[in-house]
Design a protein around this motif. Structure first.
Motif, mmCIF file in Angstrom:
data_model
loop_
_atom_site.group_PDB
_atom_site.id
_atom_site.type_symbol
_atom_site.label_atom_id
_atom_site.label_comp_id
_atom_site.label_asym_id
_atom_site.label_seq_id
_atom_site.Cartn_x
_atom_site.Cartn_y
_atom_site.Cartn_z
ATOM 1 N N MET A 272 0.830 -1.206 0.000
ATOM 2 C CA MET A 272 0.000 0.000 0.000
ATOM 3 C C MET A 272 0.862 1.253 0.000
ATOM 4 O O MET A 272 0.572 2.226 -0.690
ATOM 5 N N ALA A 273 1.952 1.220 0.765
ATOM 6 C CA ALA A 273 2.866 2.369 0.797
ATOM 7 C C ALA A 273 3.489 2.599 -0.574
ATOM 8 O O ALA A 273 3.579 3.747 -1.039
ATOM 9 N N ALA A 274 3.926 1.537 -1.233
ATOM 10 C CA ALA A 274 4.511 1.665 -2.576
ATOM 11 C C ALA A 274 3.501 2.256 -3.548
ATOM 12 O O ALA A 274 3.832 3.119 -4.376
ATOM 13 N N ASN A 275 2.255 1.802 -3.427
ATOM 14 C CA ASN A 275 1.173 2.303 -4.279
ATOM 15 C C ASN A 275 0.969 3.812 -4.077
ATOM 16 O O ASN A 275 0.855 4.584 -5.031
ATOM 17 N N LEU A 276 0.962 4.250 -2.810
ATOM 18 C CA LEU A 276 0.749 5.672 -2.507
ATOM 19 C C LEU A 276 1.954 6.523 -2.887
ATOM 20 O O LEU A 276 1.803 7.679 -3.313
ATOM 21 N N LEU A 277 3.160 5.981 -2.739
ATOM 22 C CA LEU A 277 4.354 6.737 -3.138
ATOM 23 C C LEU A 277 4.307 7.058 -4.627
ATOM 24 O O LEU A 277 4.717 8.144 -5.053
ATOM 25 N N GLU A 278 3.784 6.123 -5.403
ATOM 26 C CA GLU A 278 3.667 6.369 -6.844
ATOM 27 C C GLU A 278 2.527 7.343 -7.136
ATOM 28 O O GLU A 278 2.712 8.318 -7.875
ATOM 29 N N GLN A 279 1.380 7.112 -6.525
ATOM 30 C CA GLN A 279 0.204 7.947 -6.805
ATOM 31 C C GLN A 279 0.378 9.386 -6.336
ATOM 32 O O GLN A 279 0.022 10.326 -7.035
ATOM 33 N N GLU A 280 0.913 9.551 -5.123
ATOM 34 C CA GLU A 280 0.945 10.878 -4.501
ATOM 35 C C GLU A 280 2.255 11.627 -4.702
ATOM 36 O O GLU A 280 2.283 12.857 -4.617
ATOM 37 N N HIS A 281 3.351 10.891 -4.961
ATOM 38 C CA HIS A 281 4.667 11.540 -5.006
ATOM 39 C C HIS A 281 5.450 11.238 -6.280
ATOM 40 O O HIS A 281 6.615 11.634 -6.397
ATOM 41 N N GLY A 282 4.834 10.525 -7.215
ATOM 42 C CA GLY A 282 5.484 10.262 -8.504
ATOM 43 C C GLY A 282 6.712 9.387 -8.419
ATOM 44 O O GLY A 282 7.575 9.430 -9.303
ATOM 45 N N ILE A 283 6.824 8.594 -7.351
ATOM 46 C CA ILE A 283 7.959 7.672 -7.213
ATOM 47 C C ILE A 283 7.591 6.393 -7.961
ATOM 48 O O ILE A 283 6.742 5.623 -7.522
ATOM 49 N N GLN A 284 8.211 6.181 -9.091
ATOM 50 C CA GLN A 284 7.780 5.114 -10.001
ATOM 51 C C GLN A 284 8.193 3.729 -9.503
ATOM 52 O O GLN A 284 9.384 3.420 -9.393
ATOM 53 N N ILE A 285 7.182 2.927 -9.216
ATOM 54 C CA ILE A 285 7.398 1.558 -8.747
ATOM 55 C C ILE A 285 6.490 0.639 -9.564
ATOM 56 O O ILE A 285 5.270 0.823 -9.578
ATOM 57 N N GLN A 286 7.073 -0.310 -10.252
ATOM 58 C CA GLN A 286 6.301 -1.216 -11.101
ATOM 59 C C GLN A 286 5.911 -2.482 -10.331
ATOM 60 O O GLN A 286 6.484 -2.810 -9.299
ATOM 61 N N GLU A 287 4.960 -3.222 -10.900
ATOM 62 C CA GLU A 287 4.492 -4.446 -10.258
ATOM 63 C C GLU A 287 5.634 -5.442 -10.028
ATOM 64 O O GLU A 287 5.721 -6.080 -8.985
ATOM 65 N N LYS A 288 6.522 -5.553 -11.004
ATOM 66 C CA LYS A 288 7.632 -6.506 -10.871
ATOM 67 C C LYS A 288 8.560 -6.096 -9.721
ATOM 68 O O LYS A 288 9.165 -6.957 -9.058
ATOM 69 N N ASP A 289 8.696 -4.790 -9.475
ATOM 70 C CA ASP A 289 9.519 -4.319 -8.358
ATOM 71 C C ASP A 289 8.913 -4.767 -7.028
ATOM 72 O O ASP A 289 9.628 -5.174 -6.106
ATOM 73 N N ILE A 290 7.578 -4.682 -6.949
ATOM 74 C CA ILE A 290 6.887 -5.104 -5.731
ATOM 75 C C ILE A 290 7.055 -6.606 -5.526
ATOM 76 O O ILE A 290 7.426 -7.069 -4.440
ATOM 77 N N ARG A 291 6.804 -7.388 -6.583
ATOM 78 C CA ARG A 291 6.903 -8.848 -6.472
ATOM 79 C C ARG A 291 8.318 -9.290 -6.100
ATOM 80 O O ARG A 291 8.513 -10.097 -5.182
ATOM 81 N N GLU A 292 9.304 -8.755 -6.805
ATOM 82 C CA GLU A 292 10.696 -9.160 -6.548
ATOM 83 C C GLU A 292 11.166 -8.660 -5.184
ATOM 84 O O GLU A 292 11.893 -9.354 -4.466
ATOM 85 N N GLY A 293 10.739 -7.441 -4.834
ATOM 86 C CA GLY A 293 11.128 -6.876 -3.540
ATOM 87 C C GLY A 293 10.578 -7.676 -2.376
ATOM 88 O O GLY A 293 11.287 -7.961 -1.415
ATOM 89 N N LEU A 294 9.308 -8.061 -2.468
ATOM 90 C CA LEU A 294 8.700 -8.863 -1.405
ATOM 91 C C LEU A 294 9.406 -10.192 -1.249
ATOM 92 O O LEU A 294 9.702 -10.643 -0.136
ATOM 93 N N LYS A 295 9.674 -10.844 -2.358
ATOM 94 C CA LYS A 295 10.272 -12.182 -2.321
ATOM 95 C C LYS A 295 11.694 -12.149 -1.768
ATOM 96 O O LYS A 295 12.136 -13.080 -1.085
ATOM 97 N N ALA A 296 12.413 -11.072 -2.036
ATOM 98 C CA ALA A 296 13.813 -10.973 -1.605
ATOM 99 C C ALA A 296 13.960 -10.505 -0.165
ATOM 100 O O ALA A 296 15.029 -10.634 0.433
ATOM 101 N N ALA A 297 12.885 -9.960 0.418
ATOM 102 C CA ALA A 297 12.978 -9.356 1.754
ATOM 103 C C ALA A 297 13.275 -10.402 2.822
ATOM 104 O O ALA A 297 12.647 -11.457 2.866
ATOM 105 N N PHE A 298 14.221 -10.067 3.682
ATOM 106 C CA PHE A 298 14.590 -10.959 4.790
ATOM 107 C C PHE A 298 14.917 -10.119 6.014
ATOM 108 O O PHE A 298 15.630 -9.128 5.915
ATOM 109 N N TRP A 299 14.376 -10.509 7.168
ATOM 110 C CA TRP A 299 14.624 -9.795 8.414
ATOM 111 C C TRP A 299 15.035 -10.818 9.462
ATOM 112 O O TRP A 299 14.251 -11.685 9.823
#
Length: 434
Positions: A272-299
């Motif tokens: 949701m944050a990625a979606n709003l960053l693009e909509q409200e602030h023009g920070i371009q994030i594509q669907e593939k960035d979201i998918r790959e970013g989620l899969k790679a995330a490790f904490w």
């Protein structure tokens, strides 16, 4: 002034003696002396009781995959102090810690002589992070994790593009209040005028407080299960798979490698944050960035399977909500196994309900203590347990080694409790021959 990393770290940690000092006046004083670096960074603010670190990680990974240099400020650290200030997931260098400490030290001395008193350890580290990302190594975007609460937390001097409140639990009640409403009021302190706020808070009374504050500040608010939702969630061997949906967008079969239903909620906040960053602030994030970013995330330290044959899991479940998430996941994934648990915690936590939940899940439970000023004694933890198979061990390293060496294929070992404890355990396991 400091010549070495060890000297700088010793000074920073020496400020722990001041304890927690809520309030923003000391931070505002330091920001003015530094010519307001907090105004020169694009940032996102993340608060909540649990899930802050994971949400930071998901969002950072998404932004990195979209090509943005991303800074993070998190706490506590798991393996080394430098993790608290990281660039694209990599801790800053020892030399940079020395440089930052030397920049903040004279201000600390000057501030000590005023009626405000000297800054706490957390205030010093926060000031170091803000100065680093504004002056030493400017980046495209920075994600700040709240330390405690929100309204009076030292990170609350920043001016975020948007804010996230993950959830609300009864933690740090001595500082934040004894009810969900009181704690929600403190967390809602990070909401800024006309800046979007995203939340996964579940309790109706806490949610109401957050919605009310957002309306007062004319801040657009986006709530999990109202404005965006998780669908078709299923647990798989490698993590979790789910679909995400909001009014104008759907993301099907997103995959994460961190375990637990609660992790899908943290990931949903990041989407949701990625979606709003693009909509409200023009920070371009594509669907593939979201998918790959989620899969790679490790904490690290969040239902982390550090060994598989037999299974050894580390989980920094440091409050009742964290223990609930852990025990739910253990029951779901390992219902056919004998579960052995080693537990240690801080004495200032509400330990009775935490241990009660662990007792119901563990076939055997061993209580230990560890080297930290606020750590509970082994005896205090043991006395709270009603398990028929409960044990005490003086040396937690021996406890882990012995328990793990004796596991058979039908048993798993879970080491859990304070994140400070898990930090020491990870370091031990990295050096051991287990």
């Amino acid at each position: 002034m400091f010549q070495t990393y060890e000297e700088a770290l010793h000074w920073i940690h020496s400020r722990l003696r001041l304890g927690i000092k809520p309030g923003l006046m000391r931070m505002e004083w330091m920001m003015e002396k530094l010519n307001h670096p907090e105004r020169r960074i694009k940032c996102i603010h993340i608060g909540g009781t649990n899930g802050k670190g994971s949400t930071v990680t998901y969002l950072r990974s998404i932004l990195e995959h979209a090509g943005f240099q991303t800074g993070t400020f998190t706490s506590p650290y798991i393996e080394q102090f430098n993790e608290r200030i990281s660039l694209n997931g990599a801790p800053i260098a020892d030399e940079e810690v020395v440089e930052l400490a030397n920049r903040i030290y004279p201000l600390s001395v000057e501030l000590e002589a005023t009626e405000l008193g000297g800054p706490s350890e957390f205030e010093i580290i926060t000031a170091m992070a803000i100065y680093y990302f504004a002056e030493v190594h400017p980046v495209d975007i920075v994600i700040f994790e709240v330390g405690l609460g929100g309204r009076f937390d030292s990170t609350n001097v920043i001016h975020p593009l948007l804010s996230i409140i993950t959830n609300i639990g009864l933690d740090h009640t001595q500082f934040l209040g004894n009810s969900y409403e009181e704690i929600a009021f403190e967390k809602a302190g990070i909401i800024k005028k006309e800046k979007s706020i995203i939340s996964a808070v579940k309790q109706p009374e806490a949610r109401e407080v957050i919605v009310k504050r957002a309306r007062e500040l004319e801040a657009p608010i986006y709530l999990l299960n109202e404005d965006f939702s998780i669908k078709d969630h299923k647990s798989v061997e490698s993590g979790e798979v789910f679909s995400w949906q909001c009014k104008n967008l759907e993301l099907k079969d997103a995959a994460i490698t961190m375990f637990g239903k609660h992790q899908t909620e943290n990931a949903a906040l990041a989407i949701m944050a990625a979606n709003l960053l693009e909509q409200e602030h023009g920070i371009q994030i594509q669907e593939k960035d979201i998918r790959e970013g989620l899969k790679a995330a490790f904490w690290p330290g969040r239902f982390e399977m550090v060994k598989q044959n037999p299974v050894l899991i580390l989980d920094g479940a440091h409050n009742e909500e964290g223990i609930t998430a852990l025990t739910n996941e253990l029951t779901k994934r390992y219902h056919d196994k004998k579960i052995k648990i080693i537990f240690s915690a801080l004495a200032d936590k509400k330990l009775d309900k935490m241990i009660e939940k662990l007792d119901k899940t563990a076939n055997e439970i061993t209580f230990v203590s560890f080297d930290y000023p606020r750590a509970s004694t082994t005896e205090a933890l043991y006395s709270l347990s009603s398990s028929k198979k409960k044990y005490m061990q003086d040396d937690w390293k021996d406890a882990i080694t012995n328990e793990y060496m004796l596991l058979d294929e039908n048993e798993i070992l879970v080491v859990t409790g304070s994140l400070y404890f898990i930090s020491q355990v990870r370091h031990f396991l990295r050096e051991s021959t287990l």
